[in-house]
Design a protein around this motif. Structure first.
Motif, PDB file in Angstrom:
ATOM      1  N   VAL A 131       6.160  46.526  -6.631  1.00 17.79           N
ATOM      2  CA  VAL A 131       5.125  46.668  -7.659  1.00 17.79           C
ATOM      3  C   VAL A 131       5.695  46.289  -9.023  1.00 17.79           C
ATOM      4  O   VAL A 131       5.091  45.521  -9.785  1.00 17.79           O
ATOM      5  CB  VAL A 131       4.573  48.107  -7.687  1.00 17.79           C
ATOM      6  CG1 VAL A 131       3.583  48.281  -8.840  1.00 17.79           C
ATOM      7  CG2 VAL A 131       3.902  48.453  -6.365  1.00 17.79           C
ATOM      8  N   VAL A 132       6.872  46.806  -9.347  1.00 18.81           N
ATOM      9  CA  VAL A 132       7.506  46.494 -10.627  1.00 18.81           C
ATOM     10  C   VAL A 132       7.767  44.996 -10.742  1.00 18.81           C
ATOM     11  O   VAL A 132       7.472  44.368 -11.774  1.00 18.81           O
ATOM     12  CB  VAL A 132       8.814  47.292 -10.795  1.00 18.81           C
ATOM     13  CG1 VAL A 132       9.583  46.815 -12.035  1.00 18.81           C
ATOM     14  CG2 VAL A 132       8.526  48.781 -10.904  1.00 18.81           C
ATOM     15  N   ALA A 133       8.322  44.405  -9.690  1.00 19.47           N
ATOM     16  CA  ALA A 133       8.632  42.970  -9.720  1.00 19.47           C
ATOM     17  C   ALA A 133       7.382  42.133  -9.922  1.00 19.47           C
ATOM     18  O   ALA A 133       7.393  41.140 -10.668  1.00 19.47           O
ATOM     19  CB  ALA A 133       9.344  42.565  -8.427  1.00 19.47           C
ATOM     20  N   GLN A 134       6.284  42.522  -9.273  1.00 24.36           N
ATOM     21  CA  GLN A 134       5.051  41.755  -9.411  1.00 24.36           C
ATOM     22  C   GLN A 134       4.429  41.915 -10.793  1.00 24.36           C
ATOM     23  O   GLN A 134       3.826  40.975 -11.331  1.00 24.36           O
ATOM     24  CB  GLN A 134       4.061  42.157  -8.323  1.00 24.36           C
ATOM     25  CG  GLN A 134       4.421  41.663  -6.933  1.00 24.36           C
ATOM     26  CD  GLN A 134       4.289  40.155  -6.806  1.00 24.36           C
ATOM     27  OE1 GLN A 134       3.636  39.490  -7.591  1.00 24.36           O
ATOM     28  NE2 GLN A 134       4.917  39.602  -5.779  1.00 24.36           N
ATOM     29  N   MET A 135       4.548  43.086 -11.385  1.00 22.84           N
ATOM     30  CA  MET A 135       4.052  43.254 -12.748  1.00 22.84           C
ATOM     31  C   MET A 135       4.854  42.379 -13.713  1.00 22.84           C
ATOM     32  O   MET A 135       4.288  41.699 -14.584  1.00 22.84           O
ATOM     33  CB  MET A 135       4.134  44.724 -13.182  1.00 22.84           C
ATOM     34  CG  MET A 135       3.183  45.668 -12.451  1.00 22.84           C
ATOM     35  SD  MET A 135       1.433  45.189 -12.580  1.00 22.84           S
ATOM     36  CE  MET A 135       1.184  44.457 -10.950  1.00 22.84           C
ATOM     37  N   GLU A 136       6.160  42.388 -13.572  1.00 28.67           N
ATOM     38  CA  GLU A 136       6.999  41.543 -14.424  1.00 28.67           C
ATOM     39  C   GLU A 136       6.647  40.071 -14.238  1.00 28.67           C
ATOM     40  O   GLU A 136       6.520  39.306 -15.207  1.00 28.67           O
ATOM     41  CB  GLU A 136       8.475  41.781 -14.103  1.00 28.67           C
ATOM     42  CG  GLU A 136       8.965  43.174 -14.455  1.00 28.67           C
ATOM     43  CD  GLU A 136      10.345  43.474 -13.912  1.00 28.67           C
ATOM     44  OE1 GLU A 136      10.983  44.419 -14.413  1.00 28.67           O
ATOM     45  OE2 GLU A 136      10.797  42.763 -12.985  1.00 28.67           O
ATOM     46  N   SER A 137       6.481  39.684 -12.993  1.00 28.51           N
ATOM     47  CA  SER A 137       6.142  38.293 -12.681  1.00 28.51           C
ATOM     48  C   SER A 137       4.791  37.907 -13.246  1.00 28.51           C
ATOM     49  O   SER A 137       4.621  36.837 -13.850  1.00 28.51           O
ATOM     50  CB  SER A 137       6.154  38.102 -11.158  1.00 28.51           C
ATOM     51  OG  SER A 137       5.617  36.849 -10.789  1.00 28.51           O
ATOM     52  N   GLY A 138       3.794  38.782 -13.057  1.00 32.54           N
ATOM     53  CA  GLY A 138       2.456  38.493 -13.566  1.00 32.54           C
ATOM     54  C   GLY A 138       2.423  38.387 -15.074  1.00 32.54           C
ATOM     55  O   GLY A 138       1.679  37.581 -15.645  1.00 32.54           O
ATOM     56  N   ILE A 139       3.245  39.199 -15.747  1.00 30.24           N
ATOM     57  CA  ILE A 139       3.283  39.173 -17.206  1.00 30.24           C
ATOM     58  C   ILE A 139       3.882  37.872 -17.716  1.00 30.24           C
ATOM     59  O   ILE A 139       3.327  37.218 -18.606  1.00 30.24           O
ATOM     60  CB  ILE A 139       4.053  40.394 -17.739  1.00 30.24           C
ATOM     61  CG1 ILE A 139       3.205  41.660 -17.549  1.00 30.24           C
ATOM     62  CG2 ILE A 139       4.435  40.219 -19.210  1.00 30.24           C
ATOM     63  CD1 ILE A 139       3.948  42.953 -17.771  1.00 30.24           C
ATOM     64  N   VAL A 140       5.032  37.456 -17.154  1.00 28.15           N
ATOM     65  CA  VAL A 140       5.638  36.214 -17.646  1.00 28.15           C
ATOM     66  C   VAL A 140       4.760  35.013 -17.290  1.00 28.15           C
ATOM     67  O   VAL A 140       4.655  34.050 -18.058  1.00 28.15           O
ATOM     68  CB  VAL A 140       7.077  36.040 -17.105  1.00 28.15           C
ATOM     69  CG1 VAL A 140       7.088  35.839 -15.595  1.00 28.15           C
ATOM     70  CG2 VAL A 140       7.763  34.856 -17.785  1.00 28.15           C
ATOM     71  N   TYR A 141       4.092  35.077 -16.153  1.00 32.51           N
ATOM     72  CA  TYR A 141       3.184  34.002 -15.745  1.00 32.51           C
ATOM     73  C   TYR A 141       2.022  33.881 -16.734  1.00 32.51           C
ATOM     74  O   TYR A 141       1.707  32.793 -17.229  1.00 32.51           O
ATOM     75  CB  TYR A 141       2.658  34.317 -14.340  1.00 32.51           C
ATOM     76  CG  TYR A 141       1.938  33.196 -13.641  1.00 32.51           C
ATOM     77  CD1 TYR A 141       2.621  32.340 -12.781  1.00 32.51           C
ATOM     78  CD2 TYR A 141       0.568  33.022 -13.791  1.00 32.51           C
ATOM     79  CE1 TYR A 141       1.961  31.328 -12.102  1.00 32.51           C
ATOM     80  CE2 TYR A 141      -0.104  32.006 -13.122  1.00 32.51           C
ATOM     81  CZ  TYR A 141       0.602  31.169 -12.272  1.00 32.51           C
ATOM     82  OH  TYR A 141      -0.061  30.163 -11.607  1.00 32.51           O
ATOM     83  N   GLY A 142       1.397  35.012 -17.042  1.00 27.88           N
ATOM     84  CA  GLY A 142       0.273  34.998 -17.971  1.00 27.88           C
ATOM     85  C   GLY A 142       0.698  34.724 -19.399  1.00 27.88           C
ATOM     86  O   GLY A 142      -0.052  34.101 -20.161  1.00 27.88           O
ATOM     87  N   LEU A 143       1.899  35.163 -19.783  1.00 28.12           N
ATOM     88  CA  LEU A 143       2.370  34.947 -21.147  1.00 28.12           C
ATOM     89  C   LEU A 143       2.654  33.472 -21.390  1.00 28.12           C
ATOM     90  O   LEU A 143       2.316  32.927 -22.455  1.00 28.12           O
ATOM     91  CB  LEU A 143       3.622  35.795 -21.402  1.00 28.12           C
ATOM     92  CG  LEU A 143       4.175  35.773 -22.828  1.00 28.12           C
ATOM     93  CD1 LEU A 143       3.123  36.200 -23.837  1.00 28.12           C
ATOM     94  CD2 LEU A 143       5.413  36.660 -22.920  1.00 28.12           C
ATOM     95  N   THR A 144       3.264  32.807 -20.410  1.00 29.53           N
ATOM     96  CA  THR A 144       3.492  31.368 -20.527  1.00 29.53           C
ATOM     97  C   THR A 144       2.179  30.633 -20.755  1.00 29.53           C
ATOM     98  O   THR A 144       2.066  29.768 -21.622  1.00 29.53           O
ATOM     99  CB  THR A 144       4.190  30.834 -19.264  1.00 29.53           C
ATOM    100  OG1 THR A 144       5.566  31.235 -19.273  1.00 29.53           O
ATOM    101  CG2 THR A 144       4.138  29.318 -19.201  1.00 29.53           C
TER     102      THR A 144
END
Length: 371
Positions: free
Chosen positions: A274-287
């Motif tokens: 869950v933590v890894a996916q939140m981090e991933s989703g954030i950097v994906y959306g931030l880019t």
């Protein structure tokens, strides 16, 4: 994009990173004149799917070549081919209106969104009465929405192939809704966090997520000098995610320092994932929020590689903290819900810093650089 295919007179075997095994089997069988059971799909690791690997173009291309040459073929697209021959995140625009009573409470809202349709091409059976559900997701079920509301969708084909993108329509509608909620808070003279809480008085799950994210970010305390915060929350795929972005702006340069993220995904089966996916989703959306743009000139995509389609670099990556709210509800998704809140959270922080509303993306096209 890559695939390997071996075609004989009565068999086609495919090795591919695909999110659409069933449709691939059907389409390849029809193309080669085989029965579906004569097409074997071996699913490899996706290497990141994000909806693009739902498409079958690269697999069909491989199977066609393998049939013609009569031996196994492995096909790998160059990045330039991938970027310029994609199924793109839909362009869209929206108009929002709302009524506030004397106490600053939202009494009604009117939401109109215009966008091309993913489902009309990809899954036409899901389009009913001209409504593509993926284009309005995140609006109909918004926990902020008053009972007196109208949501209108206008399907507009812009001539560009559109497809699934991480969190699909939620990544678009969250930017509209959360930016609008911030504008309503400003009109009501309210703190944007407390204003949101007032709209969630009878919604305990989203309220708890919002409260957790605000507590993580120390919302009730002023940030460091020159730093500003924005908050956003979105509910999608059975999960609720709230994020607070902390930014600074110096010499027209924007820097995102920190993102605090809270999630309620029901029963958290694997918390580390869950933590890894939140981090991933954030950097994906931030880019995407900072840079992401595909432009066309004379019918061709202008971007070709990471020099013209930039990604977030390691020195620009904010510190991310994730808190999971343990719940007894059935598990929700985690691969996609982390993405929608980040763009509006950053945009709302920019308003806190400058008084300027960002009503379109990417941010670098709004007079701000990224540092």
């Amino acid at each position: 994009m890559n695939a390997t295919a071996r075609v004989t007179a009565d068999l086609c075997e495919i090795w591919a990173p695909t999110q659409a095994q069933g449709p691939t089997q059907q389409e390849v069988a029809q193309l080669l004149g085989l029965r579906p059971e004569q097409v074997k799909i071996n699913t490899t690791y996706l290497g990141g799917g994000f909806g693009r690997r739902f498409e079958r173009d690269f697999i069909i291309q491989t199977a066609m070549v393998a049939k013609q040459v009569g031996r196994p073929v492995k096909l790998i697209w160059a990045r330039e081919e991938d970027i310029q021959h994609d199924f793109y995140r839909p362009v869209s625009t929206a108009g929002l209106r709302a009524g506030l009573d004397a106490a600053g409470r939202v009494t009604a809202w009117d939401f109109r969104i215009v966008a091309p349709s993913i489902m009309t091409r990809a899954l036409p059976q899901r389009v009913k009465n001209g409504i593509d559900p993926s284009s309005v997701e995140g609006t109909i079920g918004s926990p902020y929405a008053p009972s007196d509301r109208r949501i209108v969708y206008v399907l507009k084909d812009v001539g560009v192939p559109v497809g699934f993108w991480r969190s699909v329509g939620n990544s678009i509608t969250s930017f509209y809704v959360e930016g609008f909620i911030d504008e309503l808070a400003h009109s009501a003279g309210r703190d944007p966090y407390l204003f949101r809480l007032s709209l969630l008085a009878d919604k305990p799950r989203p309220r708890a997520v919002l409260e957790r994210a605000a507590a993580m970010a120390n919302w009730d305390q002023p940030p460091a000098a020159g730093h500003f915060r924005g908050i956003a929350m979105h509910q999608s795929f059975g999960s609720i995610v709230a994020e607070v972005a902390e930014i600074s702006i110096e010499n027209e340069g924007l820097r995102v320092h920190r993102v605090d993220c809270a999630i309620d995904c029901g029963v958290a089966i694997n918390p580390s994932t869950v933590v890894a996916q939140m981090e991933s989703g954030i950097v994906y959306g931030l880019t995407a929020a900072l840079y992401g743009e595909i432009t066309l000139r004379r019918g061709r995509v202008e971007q070709t590689n990471f020099d013209t389609y930039p990604m977030l670099h390691l020195p620009q990556m904010p510190k991310i903290s994730v808190s999971i709210i343990e719940g007894a509800e059935q598990p929700g998704g985690i691969g996609e819900p982390g993405t929608p809140p980040i763009a509006p959270a950053v945009a709302n922080a920019v308003f806190a810093a400058t008084g300027k509303r960002l009503r379109s993306l990417p941010i670098v096209k709004q007079g701000l650089n990224v540092t």
